[in-house]
Design a protein around this motif. Structure first.
Motif: not given
Length: 548
Positions: A246-274
Motif C-alpha cells: 500500500t502507498s500512504i500519504g500523510l497530512a498532519n493538522a495545520r491551523r491553515a486548514y479551515t475546510r475538511t477537503e484541505e487535509p484530505l486533499r493534501d494526504a491524497d497528494t502525498a499518496m500520489y507522490v508515494a
C-alpha cells in the motif's frame, strides 16, 4: 385498536389501559393496581438513553392541560425488547369545562425507526466493508478540526491509502476475490489503529484513516509503519498467497486548514507522490507537493485549451542509414507552442497528459498531423521514399473499439510507422488485440527504448514488431574504452533482429565515434543529435533533400 390508549381521572389515577398498551409495556392480562403499573417498565426520551421524567410523560402533560402532538418516546419493558412510540393526546373536560382527566394514544413506530436507522447507517457507511464512508469521514473530521481550533496542543492527522496494483488482483482472480481482499484490508487497518481512530473506505481500493487527537507527526508516522507492516503480510486468495502493498500519504493538522477537503486533499497528494516514488511507502505531505499538484492542475487545464486551440506542433528528427549517410525518414515529436512560455518540449507536459488521459486525444492529433505531413511529402519525388514514425501511448492501445480515437478506425498512409515502448505496453487483451490488428493491416510497429524493460527479449518475441530501437543508454558508452559489455549488448540485439527479420535503429548518436561503433557492430540505421536536432517540417524536408 392497534394503538395503545391510556387515560386517567382528574386525580391522575389510571382509568384506561387497553390491550395494545399492555403489549407495548410488556404487561400481561393480570389486573394491576394503577398506582403500581409504572414499576414494570422504564420510559426514555427518543434517544433511548435519557430517562423520561414524570413532568415529560405525555399523560401527565395532558393532565396539566397541554395538547400533546407527535411526542416520541421509548418504552423499555424489563427483560423485553424496547418499543418506540409516538404519543398524542390532551385533557378531558366536562360540559361545563370541569377537568375530568386526560387521554393519550400511542402509535408503535419501532419498525419504522429501525428502517430509518438502517438507512442512516447505509448512507454513512460503505456497503461492502461496513466502514465509514466519505460523508461520515468528513463529518467526523469537521468535529476534530473544530476541537483542534480550540485545543491546538491536541493535533490530529489524516492518511490516504491506496492498494498498489489492486487491478491486477481483480483481473487475475475476479471481483469477488477482490472484494474479499478489500474486506481483509479493512480488518487489518482497523486492528492497526486505536479505537478512537477512524478507518474509512472512500471507494475502490482507496481508504482513509483519521488519527484522532492527540496525534503528532512522530506518532502518525509510527501508525503508518504499523499499517505498512499489517499490509505486508501475505493475503490468502483462493489457493494462493498474494502480497499487496500500500502507498500512504500523510497530512498532519495545520491551523491553515479551515475546510475538511484541505487535509484530505493534501494526504491524497502525498499518496500520489508515494506512488511516483515507487509505491509501498509512506510520504509526509509538504507544501511544495501542493504547489506541484497545483501546477499539474494548471497544466491539465492549459493542455485542454491547447488541444482545442491547435497549439501543438510536430518536429521531426531524421532516421539515417549510416553507410550512405542517407535520410530514410523521421521520428515525429510533439511540441507545445505555449502562448506565454514559448515552445515546450514533451518533458513539460507529457506526464500530465498521461496521468489525465489527455494523451489519447493528443496522440490522435499527432497521428493525424504526421499522416497529413507524410502524404504531403510523398507528392515530392525527392521525399517520396521517407517513412515517419509516431510514438504511441499504452492508453491509445486500450481505447474501446468504436470509441473516439479508436486506432483501428484510423487510416494510416503507407510509410507511417508506430513506435511503442516496452514500459508503456499494458499486457491486456485490448492492447494485444489492437497491436495484432494493426500488424495484420500492414502497419509497421517499432519497439522503442529496447533494452530498458524487464523482459525485452520476451517482448520482442511476444509483440508483432518490425523494428527494434536500441535505447540510448546502451549507445552512450560506446566505443567502450576497453569495456566491451555495451558493445556485446548492441551486437547481440543486431544478431537477434537479423534472425527475426527485424531492422535495428540505434538511438542517441551524438558523436562520430558512436556512429562508427554501432555501424561496425552491424547496425545499419541510427538517430541522434549528431545528424540533426528535431526541426519543423520545412527544415526537415530540406535536410532530407540534402541527404538523399
Amino acid at each position: 385498536m392497534q394503538d395503545g390508549i391510556v387515560a386517567c381521572d382528574a386525580e391522575g389515577k389510571l382509568t384506561v389501559f387497553n390491550r395494545m398498551s399492555r403489549e407495548m409495556h410488556g404487561l400481561d392480562r393480570a389486573e394491576i393496581d394503577p398506582s403500581q403499573w409504572s414499576r414494570h417498565y422504564d420510559l426514555f426520551e427518543v434517544d433511548g438513553v435519557t430517562p423520561l421524567t414524570q413532568e415529560r410523560v405525555p399523560l401527565y402533560r395532558a393532565l396539566r392541560g397541554e395538547l400533546v402532538q407527535g411526542t416520541e418516546m421509548v418504552i423499555a419493558p424489563r427483560g423485553l425488547a424496547r418499543r418506540t412510540v409516538v404519543a398524542s393526546g390532551g385533557p378531558l373536560t366536562g360540559p361545563g369545562g370541569q377537568a375530568l382527566g386526560a387521554v393519550v394514544a400511542m402509535h408503535d413506530i419501532t419498525d419504522r425507526k429501525h428502517a430509518e436507522s438502517r438507512l442512516r447507517h447505509e448512507a454513512l457507511h460503505d456497503r461492502l466493508t461496513g466502514l465509514p464512508n466519505r460523508s461520515l469521514l468528513h463529518s467526523l473530521l469537521e468535529k476534530t478540526m473544530q476541537r483542534f481550533e480550540r485545543e491546538p496542543n491536541n493535533p490530529y492527522a489524516v492518511m490516504f491509502l491506496d492498494l498498489d496494483d489492486f487491478k491486477n488482483v481483480n483481473d487475475l482472480y475476479g471481483h469477488l476475490t477482490g472484494d474479499r481482499l478489500l474486506l481483509e484490508t479493512a480488518a487489518r487497518l482497523k486492528d492497526a489503529v486505536r479505537k478512537t481512530d477512524t478507518v474509512a473506505r472512500l471507494g475502490g481500493d482507496e481508504f482513509a484513516v483519521l488519527l484522532d487527537a492527540p496525534c503528532d507527526e512522530v506518532n502518525a508516522l509510527r501508525v503508518a509503519e504499523r499499517l505498512q507492516r499489517a499490509m505486508a503480510r501475505p493475503f490468502r486468495l483462493q489457493r494462493d498467497e498474494v502480497r499487496v502493498s500500500t502507498s500512504i500519504g500523510l497530512a498532519n493538522a495545520r491551523r491553515a486548514y479551515t475546510r475538511t477537503e484541505e487535509p484530505l486533499r493534501d494526504a491524497d497528494t502525498a499518496m500520489y507522490v508515494a506512488k511516483r516514488r515507487g509505491k509501498n511507502r509512506t510520504v509526509l505531505f509538504e507544501q511544495s507537493m501542493h504547489d506541484q499538484a497545483q501546477e499539474r492542475v494548471d497544466t491539465e487545464r492549459q493542455l485542454r485549451d491547447a488541444l482545442r486551440d491547435g497549439q501543438f506542433r510536430l518536429h521531426y528528427q531524421p532516421i539515417m542509414e549510416l553507410a550512405p549517410g542517407r535520410c530514410v525518414g523521421f521520428e515525429a515529436l510533439v511540441r507545445w507552442q505555449h502562448p506565454a512560455r514559448g515552445l515546450l518540449g514533451p518533458g513539460a507536459f507529457l506526464e500530465v497528459a498521461e496521468r489525465t488521459g489527455l494523451i489519447v486525444p493528443l496522440g490522435a492529433w499527432v497521428l493525424r498531423e504526421a499522416s497529413r505531413q507524410l502524404l504531403e511529402w510523398q507528392t515530392d519525388p525527392q521525399l517520396a521514399h521517407l517513412l515517419v514514425s509516431v510514438n504511441l501511448s499504452g492508453q491509445q492501445l486500450q481505447v474501446e473499439a468504436g470509441g473516439e480515437h479508436d486506432l483501428l478506425a484510423m487510416t494510416f498512409p503507407e510509410g507511417l510507422h508506430l513506435e511503442i515502448t516496452e514500459t508503456s505496453l499494458v499486457d491486456t487483451p485490448e492492447a494485444m488485440r489492437t497491436m495484432r490488428a494493426l500488424h495484420r493491416r500492414g502497419v509497421p510497429l517499432m519497439l522503442d527504448d529496447f533494452g530498458t524493460g524487464f523482459a525485452s527479449l520476451a517482448a520482442a518475441q511476444r509483440f508483432p514488431v518490425d523494428t527494434l530501437k536500441i535505447d540510448r543508454s546502451f549507445v552512450a558508452p560506446l566505443p567502450g574504452d576497453g569495456d566491451d559489455r555495451h558493445s556485446a549488448i548492441v551486437a547481440s540485439v543486431v544478431t537477434l533482429a537479423r534472425h527475426m527479420s527485424m531492422r535495428v535503429v540505434a538511438e542517441g548518436i551524438e558523436t562520430p565515434e558512436q556512429a562508427r561503433a554501432v555501424q561496425d557492430l552491424g547496425c545499419r540505421f541510427a538517430q541522434g543529435f549528431l545528424f540533426a536536432r528535431p526541426a519543423d517540417a520545412e527544415v526537415a524536408a530540406a535536410f532530407a533533400r540534402a541527404h538523399a
